[in-house]
Design a protein around this motif. Structure first.
Motif, PDB file in Angstrom:
ATOM      1  N   LEU A 245       0.831  -1.211   0.000  1.00 21.65           N
ATOM      2  CA  LEU A 245       0.000   0.000   0.000  1.00 21.65           C
ATOM      3  C   LEU A 245       0.864   1.260   0.000  1.00 21.65           C
ATOM      4  O   LEU A 245       0.549   2.239  -0.692  1.00 21.65           O
ATOM      5  N   LEU A 246       1.950   1.239   0.760  1.00 22.01           N
ATOM      6  CA  LEU A 246       2.863   2.378   0.775  1.00 22.01           C
ATOM      7  C   LEU A 246       3.470   2.586  -0.608  1.00 22.01           C
ATOM      8  O   LEU A 246       3.511   3.700  -1.122  1.00 22.01           O
ATOM      9  N   ALA A 247       3.921   1.503  -1.231  1.00 23.69           N
ATOM     10  CA  ALA A 247       4.507   1.591  -2.573  1.00 23.69           C
ATOM     11  C   ALA A 247       3.476   2.092  -3.594  1.00 23.69           C
ATOM     12  O   ALA A 247       3.785   2.954  -4.426  1.00 23.69           O
ATOM     13  N   ALA A 248       2.246   1.567  -3.518  1.00 22.48           N
ATOM     14  CA  ALA A 248       1.191   2.016  -4.433  1.00 22.48           C
ATOM     15  C   ALA A 248       0.907   3.501  -4.235  1.00 22.48           C
ATOM     16  O   ALA A 248       0.721   4.240  -5.212  1.00 22.48           O
ATOM     17  N   GLY A 249       0.881   3.935  -2.985  1.00 19.45           N
ATOM     18  CA  GLY A 249       0.665   5.354  -2.703  1.00 19.45           C
ATOM     19  C   GLY A 249       1.784   6.217  -3.253  1.00 19.45           C
ATOM     20  O   GLY A 249       1.532   7.298  -3.809  1.00 19.45           O
ATOM     21  N   LEU A 250       3.025   5.749  -3.135  1.00 16.94           N
ATOM     22  CA  LEU A 250       4.156   6.527  -3.646  1.00 16.94           C
ATOM     23  C   LEU A 250       4.169   6.569  -5.171  1.00 16.94           C
ATOM     24  O   LEU A 250       4.478   7.608  -5.765  1.00 16.94           O
ATOM     25  N   VAL A 251       3.804   5.474  -5.815  1.00 17.58           N
ATOM     26  CA  VAL A 251       3.697   5.475  -7.278  1.00 17.58           C
ATOM     27  C   VAL A 251       2.599   6.452  -7.709  1.00 17.58           C
ATOM     28  O   VAL A 251       2.769   7.221  -8.667  1.00 17.58           O
ATOM     29  N   ALA A 252       1.484   6.436  -6.986  1.00 16.14           N
ATOM     30  CA  ALA A 252       0.383   7.360  -7.311  1.00 16.14           C
ATOM     31  C   ALA A 252       0.819   8.810  -7.159  1.00 16.14           C
ATOM     32  O   ALA A 252       0.507   9.644  -8.019  1.00 16.14           O
TER      33      ALA A 252
ATOM     34  N   ALA B  66      -8.744  11.507  -4.053  1.00 14.15           N
ATOM     35  CA  ALA B  66      -9.573  10.322  -4.295  1.00 14.15           C
ATOM     36  C   ALA B  66      -8.719   9.050  -4.295  1.00 14.15           C
ATOM     37  O   ALA B  66      -9.109   8.029  -3.711  1.00 14.15           O
ATOM     38  N   ILE B  67      -7.556   9.116  -4.923  1.00 12.75           N
ATOM     39  CA  ILE B  67      -6.658   7.956  -4.945  1.00 12.75           C
ATOM     40  C   ILE B  67      -6.203   7.617  -3.531  1.00 12.75           C
ATOM     41  O   ILE B  67      -6.212   6.451  -3.118  1.00 12.75           O
ATOM     42  N   ARG B  68      -5.787   8.640  -2.762  1.00 14.74           N
ATOM     43  CA  ARG B  68      -5.323   8.400  -1.393  1.00 14.74           C
ATOM     44  C   ARG B  68      -6.443   7.816  -0.526  1.00 14.74           C
ATOM     45  O   ARG B  68      -6.203   6.911   0.261  1.00 14.74           O
ATOM     46  N   LEU B  69      -7.650   8.356  -0.664  1.00 10.80           N
ATOM     47  CA  LEU B  69      -8.772   7.819   0.104  1.00 10.80           C
ATOM     48  C   LEU B  69      -9.069   6.381  -0.300  1.00 10.80           C
ATOM     49  O   LEU B  69      -9.376   5.540   0.553  1.00 10.80           O
ATOM     50  N   GLY B  70      -8.964   6.086  -1.593  1.00  7.93           N
ATOM     51  CA  GLY B  70      -9.167   4.721  -2.069  1.00  7.93           C
ATOM     52  C   GLY B  70      -8.149   3.759  -1.484  1.00  7.93           C
ATOM     53  O   GLY B  70      -8.499   2.668  -1.021  1.00  7.93           O
ATOM     54  N   LEU B  71      -6.886   4.160  -1.474  1.00 14.12           N
ATOM     55  CA  LEU B  71      -5.846   3.316  -0.884  1.00 14.12           C
ATOM     56  C   LEU B  71      -6.058   3.154   0.619  1.00 14.12           C
ATOM     57  O   LEU B  71      -5.855   2.061   1.167  1.00 14.12           O
ATOM     58  N   TYR B  72      -6.475   4.229   1.276  1.00 15.63           N
ATOM     59  CA  TYR B  72      -6.749   4.149   2.705  1.00 15.63           C
ATOM     60  C   TYR B  72      -7.916   3.183   2.963  1.00 15.63           C
ATOM     61  O   TYR B  72      -7.874   2.383   3.892  1.00 15.63           O
TER      62      TYR B  72
ATOM     63  N   ALA C  25     -10.007  -2.043   4.777  1.00 13.65           N
ATOM     64  CA  ALA C  25     -10.726  -3.288   4.508  1.00 13.65           C
ATOM     65  C   ALA C  25      -9.841  -4.504   4.764  1.00 13.65           C
ATOM     66  O   ALA C  25     -10.336  -5.569   5.150  1.00 13.65           O
ATOM     67  N   LEU C  26      -8.538  -4.361   4.573  1.00 16.96           N
ATOM     68  CA  LEU C  26      -7.604  -5.464   4.802  1.00 16.96           C
ATOM     69  C   LEU C  26      -7.058  -5.475   6.232  1.00 16.96           C
ATOM     70  O   LEU C  26      -6.178  -6.268   6.546  1.00 16.96           O
ATOM     71  N   HIS C  27      -7.563  -4.570   7.068  1.00 15.17           N
ATOM     72  CA  HIS C  27      -7.156  -4.446   8.475  1.00 15.17           C
ATOM     73  C   HIS C  27      -5.671  -4.098   8.633  1.00 15.17           C
ATOM     74  O   HIS C  27      -5.017  -4.564   9.561  1.00 15.17           O
ATOM     75  N   VAL C  28      -5.167  -3.297   7.709  1.00 16.41           N
ATOM     76  CA  VAL C  28      -3.778  -2.845   7.758  1.00 16.41           C
ATOM     77  C   VAL C  28      -3.760  -1.474   8.420  1.00 16.41           C
ATOM     78  O   VAL C  28      -4.452  -0.552   7.975  1.00 16.41           O
ATOM     79  N   HIS C  29      -2.975  -1.358   9.484  1.00 16.51           N
ATOM     80  CA  HIS C  29      -2.824  -0.059  10.148  1.00 16.51           C
ATOM     81  C   HIS C  29      -2.007   0.849   9.229  1.00 16.51           C
ATOM     82  O   HIS C  29      -0.944   0.473   8.748  1.00 16.51           O
ATOM     83  N   GLN C  30      -2.548   2.060   8.979  1.00 10.89           N
ATOM     84  CA  GLN C  30      -1.861   3.002   8.106  1.00 10.89           C
ATOM     85  C   GLN C  30      -1.493   4.240   8.898  1.00 10.89           C
ATOM     86  O   GLN C  30      -2.356   4.929   9.413  1.00 10.89           O
ATOM     87  N   SER C  31      -0.230   4.474   8.972  1.00 16.69           N
ATOM     88  CA  SER C  31       0.304   5.596   9.734  1.00 16.69           C
ATOM     89  C   SER C  31       0.117   6.895   8.959  1.00 16.69           C
ATOM     90  O   SER C  31       0.183   6.913   7.727  1.00 16.69           O
ATOM     91  N   GLY C  32      -0.073   7.979   9.693  1.00 23.31           N
ATOM     92  CA  GLY C  32      -0.102   9.297   9.071  1.00 23.31           C
ATOM     93  C   GLY C  32       1.226   9.636   8.427  1.00 23.31           C
ATOM     94  O   GLY C  32       1.305  10.471   7.537  1.00 23.31           O
ATOM     95  N   SER C  33       2.285   8.951   8.865  1.00 20.95           N
ATOM     96  CA  SER C  33       3.606   9.186   8.279  1.00 20.95           C
ATOM     97  C   SER C  33       3.664   8.778   6.818  1.00 20.95           C
ATOM     98  O   SER C  33       4.415   9.361   6.042  1.00 20.95           O
ATOM     99  N   SER C  34       2.879   7.784   6.437  1.00 20.18           N
ATOM    100  CA  SER C  34       2.865   7.401   5.021  1.00 20.18           C
ATOM    101  C   SER C  34       2.251   8.511   4.179  1.00 20.18           C
ATOM    102  O   SER C  34       2.686   8.768   3.051  1.00 20.18           O
ATOM    103  N   LEU C  35       1.252   9.200   4.736  1.00 14.20           N
ATOM    104  CA  LEU C  35       0.681  10.354   4.038  1.00 14.20           C
ATOM    105  C   LEU C  35       1.701  11.477   3.946  1.00 14.20           C
ATOM    106  O   LEU C  35       1.806  12.163   2.921  1.00 14.20           O
ATOM    107  N   MET C  36       2.463  11.683   5.017  1.00 16.47           N
ATOM    108  CA  MET C  36       3.476  12.731   5.027  1.00 16.47           C
ATOM    109  C   MET C  36       4.578  12.426   4.008  1.00 16.47           C
ATOM    110  O   MET C  36       5.037  13.317   3.297  1.00 16.47           O
ATOM    111  N   LEU C  37       4.987  11.167   3.928  1.00 15.77           N
ATOM    112  CA  LEU C  37       5.986  10.777   2.940  1.00 15.77           C
ATOM    113  C   LEU C  37       5.451  10.993   1.526  1.00 15.77           C
ATOM    114  O   LEU C  37       6.160  11.490   0.649  1.00 15.77           O
TER     115      LEU C  37
END
Length: 161
Positions: free
Chosen positions: A62-69, A108-114, A119-131
């Motif tokens: 998810l982090l990699a997909a977010g960075l590619v996006a 929209a892309i970020r919200l979709g990834l979030y 849905a997959l029960h993966v904890h997502q840190s705010g730091s990934s958004l900051m990165l």
């Protein structure tokens, strides 16, 4: 930093950047445009919770997909900004309606990834958004500065009038 602090920093940067982009401003090509992304990136990478260690593969994906996006959206954003030379030869820039659409698309892309992560029960840190914000700002600045260098110089006669 806590997730709330990260989100507040991200929101403040977003407001600052979007407000500035929608005004006419002079492009300072000598400015150190990489400082803010470097600071945001360093703050994000300091967080040991940037990857959910219980779901390391999914979290990393998810982090990699977010960075590619954000790489793609930073490029799009850089191309939507209107650039021109002022009479004094300086490069001016202003965001357009397409710039706003790029921001909406990125959100929209970020919200979709979030949502996928939730849905997959993966904890997502705010730091990934900051990165992601750091990468977005850096790529956008690189594209805009590259485009500005390609602008035709102002003819000397235009400067005399």
């Amino acid at each position: 930093m806590t997730t709330l602090t990260n989100l507040l920093v991200i929101a403040a940067v977003l407001v600052l950047v979007v407000r500035r982009q929608m005004r006419v401003q002079r492009l300072d090509s000598e400015r150190r445009f990489w400082i803010l992304p470097l600071i945001l990136g360093a703050l994000a990478l300091r967080d040991p919770q940037i990857i959910d260690h219980q779901h390391a593969v999914l979290s990393g994906g998810l982090l990699a997909a977010g960075l590619v996006a954000v790489l793609a959206m930073g490029s799009v954003w850089g191309w939507t900004v209107r650039l021109w030379r002022a009479a004094d030869g300086s490069v001016m820039l202003k965001g357009t309606k397409a710039t706003v659409a790029a921001w909406i698309g990125m959100l929209a892309i970020r919200l979709g990834l979030y949502g996928i992560g939730g849905a997959l029960h993966v904890h997502q840190s705010g730091s990934s958004l900051m990165l992601g914000m750091a990468v977005l700002l850096l790529v956008r600045s690189l594209v805009v500065n590259w485009r500005a260098r390609a602008l035709e110089p102002t003819p000397p006669t235009a400067l005399l009038h």
